[in-house]
Motif scaffolding. Structure first.
Motif, short mmCIF file in Angstrom:
data_model
loop_
_atom_site.label_atom_id
_atom_site.label_comp_id
_atom_site.label_asym_id
_atom_site.label_seq_id
_atom_site.Cartn_x
_atom_site.Cartn_y
_atom_site.Cartn_z
N THR A 193 0.84 -1.20 0.00
CA THR A 193 0.00 0.00 0.00
C THR A 193 0.87 1.25 0.00
N LYS A 245 4.14 0.92 -9.30
CA LYS A 245 3.28 1.19 -10.46
C LYS A 245 4.04 1.96 -11.54
N GLN A 247 2.99 1.39 -3.45
CA GLN A 247 2.38 0.98 -4.73
C GLN A 247 2.72 1.95 -5.85
N ASP A 280 -6.23 -5.82 -6.21
CA ASP A 280 -7.05 -4.80 -5.55
C ASP A 280 -6.41 -3.42 -5.62
N LYS A 281 -5.08 -3.42 -5.43
CA LYS A 281 -4.37 -2.14 -5.43
C LYS A 281 -4.13 -1.63 -6.84
N GLU A 282 -4.66 -2.33 -7.79
CA GLU A 282 -4.54 -1.95 -9.20
C GLU A 282 -3.09 -1.93 -9.68
#
Lengths: 324, 726
Positions: free
Chosen positions: B630, B637, B633, B677-679
């Protein structure tokens, strides 16, 4: 088919066996691609098709006797196809016939020849060969593998210098070689104990038809009392009788003998006027005929025979043809 | 094969006026400045050693004369007296149009010193040929000289033309047939300019590095490893002054040529001239002595072959390369094989077998002797039953009956080998003791004519040597005289490389095996090295050159470590995400990695951190991982731009679960879900990964099975979406 023809023309394919095998394989491909047109029978039409191919090949380079024999074989096979066979069956039969011909008459024949010839090589021999014959090359390598101790003299001549190809392959394999030109033949012949020659064809009077120069080598060897062994597969035998090399021969590129490769300084024949050229004929013969007197023995797949026995083999061979 | 008198080959054709200005000059270095021919060179200079019974320097001088050189300066250093005496007594001192001048020096220790001295003498007035006295050649200089002159007219910096010849080194020993090491040269194929020269490449590394500018400045460069340096150079006067300016230049190639190639201030250029059909080779070691002797006997060096060079002494060439002087006493039962030379006054006894050998003058060879591939000089006595294989036997040696020389043996002057004694392979035997203080630097070694050994020699050689050597007689059997030289540590392995004896097959087999192993190692590392060594260029000119040459696999490992360190620092020091992205990007550039690798590496470090931070149960681990993912990320990303990179992350994770962090194995589907979920991972990526894995082995599918439910759910969700769309 075109490719093979062009290869002949460019001289990429040379040597009786290589040319013959290439031709037969091209025929095989042609037969596979062939389909009988409606209203025609396979036997007739295919024969004429093959005839067309052959005339194309002849245009590229005159056929050798061995190729003539192979074509005769193929045509007789086509003619003798049972009419009951379907087209695809006929095609596979022909292809396997061709395969069998290549295998039996060329590949296996060579193996038999080298077995026979190797028995004639003894330790300490000095073997002389002329030009580049693939059978002779196989014999030399085979004898070397057997551990026989011998030297090889490779005699060569302009303009083809095929002997250099052979020489290279022999030297790579570790044979001890001497290389010389045909002009020096009488010097090297002193120490030679055997002469191995290849042949393009052998006629029924025992005359050996081979690369130009072979006759002089055989003659010098005869004069020095050195046995001359001609190695030739039986499929190259021909029933024709020929006494000299002019009545049936092939002419090479005349320019090839007027120039010496790699020597720009040798240009004596350059710049001749057209008028002068009228008086000049450059004769580049490819083959010559060696009289049977100069030949001690012919090594073939039927064993070692004297030149006088060639007609027997030719006769027997023709019979076998029909029986195949 | 008529005897063509030397000098008949084409002379250099030049404009008459130019000729008047500069007669073509040559500098002949009659000293090799090495110790490769010891112990023989302790007593006689290398250039006077007989090569097929003619002193080497004769071949060089004869060639120079035929090539149109008119003035030769022979530089003598070691044993200069012997060289000068020889030249004075020989025919060379009285040739018309060919003057041989000797330059003597006692304190030169290298070719560089020699050239500096010659420069001081101021005797060279134009272009000259630089050659050492142990070179055999029959090339025509005309074309090379012309090329050199033409280039000089266009570009005054083209000061040297080097003669090279095609010669493929053996891929196994990395040696040419002359026994020299594999030589790498980069040549511009159009201008023939020499751009790179390396004769001491390290084969263990399997590559050589070229300067990047070399590629940048030349439209095309060919790197050769199949050229042989003939050590025949056509030089301009500047070469001499360059040696004087750079007083540290010693070795012609190692210092001078490499120095010029590296130095771009002066801009001097070296060019090459390749010869094809003519012969040129230098005798550098015992192996080349053997090779070149054979070449001479097989007449590759024509017209410089014994029967032509000797002229008067009537040596006849017979069949199979047998050279025989007129008054050889040959037993009827002796068997002479091919390629042999037998000098004048030699007697050969019954049943003796000789092949591929050279036997000098006035030798006495007994009965039942076997001589193969050996070089026997003058006045040698070989008694009955001796056996010689690939040996060099100098003047005056006596082999008592039954002595055996194993391959590679060197017997220096007047050594006596006792009865039935077997001289072990590769030994060097001399009457002189081995000099104790061997110079370690090869440059500085040269035969010391002034030191103590000189006196020793005069004592022993003049008088009867037996009494004062009796105590060492045991070294060579009963009645033997001479010292067997010890081989230095480390040098023993190399002995066979330069020996007269052919390389033994077991060595070749061993080398081949070693090589295969090496190659396997290298291939495993993902870098296939070709047999001749792979060429790699430096991708940039700055400090990271060396790193670039390392295997990419190693690169990746160290890259991963760096990324991990960066990430940990970012976590502990609360570095902003943007900065961390920047840092990782910088690492990526310096290691030349793709962003795929970055994503994998960052994810790896994140998960590793999660595993390493304290946890008691699987759920705690899951929470740890979730926290880290989290927080970071955004960092992850920013390196996952497309599906391929995301798949890479999944693969990486799978690999981790199998190897380094087994705790995650149970959590695989959960983490996957978390990432979804966290894309961080799109469903496409996961599905494609699943599809790819579908076809894999059972063992590979462990994680696929575990996450089956999740994937199932994903697929259904997708279908629903599609339905909704419709």
């Amino acid at each position: 088919m075109n490719r093979v023809g062009l290869q002949y023309l460019a001289g990429d394919l040379s040597g009786g066996n290589a040319r013959c095998i290439a031709m037969l394989q091209a025929f095989q491909e042609a037969i596979r691609d062939y389909s009988t047109p409606p209203e025609k029978t396979l036997t007739r039409d295919l024969t004429s098709k093959i005839g067309g191919f052959v005339s194309f090949l002849i245009e590229c380079r005159p056929l050798s006797m061995s190729m003539g024999n192979a074509i005769r074989f193929l045509k007789s096979r086509i003619a003798r196809l049972p009419l009951t066979l379907s087209e695809s069956e006929a095609k596979t039969t022909l292809c396997s016939d061709i395969d069998r011909f290549i295998n039996e008459k060329i590949v296996l024949a060579d193996k038999v020849i080298l077995r026979h010839a190797a028995t004639k090589i003894r330790d300490g021999d000095v073997l002389l060969t002329y030009g580049s014959s693939c059978v002779v090359e196989m014999i030399l390598l085979y004898a070397h593998e057997l551990g026989k101790q011998f030297r090889v003299v490779v005699v060569d001549s302009h303009p083809m210098l095929e002997g250099q190809k052979l020489l290279r392959r022999l030297v790579v394999k570790g044979l001890s070689c001497t290389y010389t030109q045909l002009n020096a033949i009488s010097y090297v012949m002193h120490k030679v104990t055997r002469v191995f020659l290849g042949a393009s064809s052998i006629f029924s009077n025992g005359t050996v038809y081979s690369t130009v120069g072979t006759a002089s080598v055989a003659m010098v060897a005869h004069a020095f009392r050195v046995p001359v062994l001609v190695c030739c597969e039986a499929y190259k035998f021909h029933e024709r009788v020929q006494l000299d090399s002019i009545c049936f021969n092939e002419l090479g590129d005349p320019d090839a003998i007027s120039k010496v490769p790699g020597r720009v300084d040798v240009n004596y024949l350059d710049n001749l006027t057209d008028k002068q050229k009228e008086n000049l004929e450059l004769l580049n013969l490819k083959y010559d005929a060696t009289p049977s007197d100069y030949i001690s023995v012919i090594v073939t797949d039927y064993g070692m025979i004297p030149p006088t026995s060639v007609p027997v083999i030719v006769r027997g061979y023709r019979k076998e043809y029909l029986l195949i | 094969m008529g005897a063509q008198k030397k000098g008949a080959t084409a002379r250099v054709s030049e404009d008459p006026e130019e000729l008047a200005r500069h007669p073509l000059q040559a500098i002949l270095l009659a000293d090799s400045f090495t110790t490769k021919f010891r112990p023989i060179t302790l007593e006689r200079p290398k250039v006077l050693l007989p090569l097929v019974n003619i002193p080497m320097i004769n071949y060089t001088l004869a060639w120079l004369e035929s090539a149109g050189v008119e003035e030769v300066f022979v530089f003598c250093c070691a044993h200069s007296k012997q060289v000068i005496d020889y030249l004075e007594s020989s025919e060379w001192s009285s040739q018309p149009n060919f003057s041989v001048t000797t330059i003597e020096s006692h304190n030169s220790i290298s070719a560089g010193d020699a050239l500096r001295l010659i420069y001081e003498r101021n005797v060279i007035h134009g272009d000259f040929v630089l050659i050492s006295g142990d070179t055999v050649s029959n090339m025509s200089l005309t074309q090379a000289l012309q090329e050199h002159k033409d280039r000089r007219k266009k570009d005054a910096n083209a000061i040297m033309t080097m003669v090279v010849k095609q010669s493929k080194p053996s891929p196994i020993t990395q040696q040419s047939r002359l026994g020299t090491d594999e030589l790498f040269m980069a040549i511009n194929p159009v201008t023939k300019q020499l751009l790179y020269y390396e004769d001491k490449a390290e084969y263990s590394k399997g590559f050589i590095s070229l300067d990047k500018t070399l590629i940048a400045d030349n439209p095309s460069v060919i790197l050769h490893n199949d050229k042989q340096d003939c050590y025949i150079d056509i030089c301009s006067q500047e070469v001499l002054s360059l040696f004087t300016d750079n007083f540290d230049y010693q070795h012609l190639r190692r210092h001078f040529v490499k120095g010029l190639l590296v130095d771009d201030i002066m801009g001097y250029k070296i060019f090459t001239h390749e010869i094809h059909s003519s012969y040129a080779a230098r005798i550098d070691n015992f192996r080349s002595y053997d090779t070149i002797s054979k070449d001479i006997i097989q007449r590759w060096t024509y017209p410089f072959v014994p029967d032509v060079l000797c002229g008067s002494s009537a040596i006849k060439v017979e069949r199979q390369g047998t050279y025989r002087a007129s008054d050889v006493t040959l037993s009827r039962s002796a068997q002479l094989g091919s390629f042999i030379f037998i000098g004048q006054g030699t007697k050969i006894g019954n049943d003796t077998k000789i092949s591929h050998s050279v036997i000098g003058e006035r030798c006495t060879i007994g009965s039942n002797v076997t001589i193969e591939g050996s070089y026997i000089w003058n006045n040698v006595t070989i008694e009955d039953g001796c056996q010689l294989r690939n040996a060099i036997v100098c003047d005056g040696v006596i082999l008592k009956s039954g002595a055996v020389l194993q391959p590679g043996v060197i017997l220096s002057f007047k050594v006596v080998v006792g009865q039935q004694f077997v001289v072990p392979a590769y030994s060097k035997v001399s009457l002189l003791q081995q000099p104790t203080q061997q110079d370690s630097d090869e440059e500085l070694e040269y035969a010391d004519s002034t030191s103590g050994t000189g006196e020793l020699r005069s004592d022993k050689l003049n008088g009867d040597i037996a009494p004062d050597l009796s105590e060492i007689a045991s070294e060579l059997g009963t009645g033997g005289v001479g010292y067997i030289w010890k081989v230095f540590e480390g040098a023993y392995d190399e002995e066979w490389r330069h020996s007269v004896a052919p390389i033994p097959t077991d060595k070749l087999v061993k080398l081949m095996l070693d090589r295969d192993e090496d190659e396997e190692l290298l291939t495993q590392d993902g870098n296939i090295i070709s047999a001749s060594g792979e060429l790699k260029t430096d991708s940039d000119g700055n400090g990271s050159e060396d790193d670039d040459n390392e295997d990419s696999r190693d690169d990746y490992v160290s890259f991963e470590k760096e990324v991990e360190a960066t990430f940990l620092r970012a976590v502990h020091e609360n570095v902003k995400v943007d900065l961390a992205v920047l840092e990782v990007n910088a690492l990526r550039l310096s290691y030349n990695m793709a962003s795929v690798d970055c994503g994998g590496a960052i994810f790896y470090s994140m998960m590793k951190l999660a595993v390493e931070s304290p946890h008691n149960s699987a759920s705690e681990l899951h929470r740890n991982a979730a926290d880290i993912v989290t927080t970071w990320q955004k960092l992850l990303k920013s390196f996952l731009h497309d599906i391929d990179e995301e798949i890479e992350v999944i693969l990486k994770f799978e690999e981790m679960c199998l190897e380094s962090a087994k705790e995650f194995a149970a959590l695989f589907p959960q983490i996957l879900h978390l990432l979804y979920d966290k894309e961080i991972l799109q469903e496409d990526a996961i599905l494609r990964w699943a599809d790819e894995k579908e076809g894999a082995d059972e063992s590979d599918k462990v994680f696929l099975k575990r996450s089956e439910k999740f994937i199932q759910w994903l697929r259904e969700a997708e279908e629903e979406e599609e339905e909704e769309d419709e």
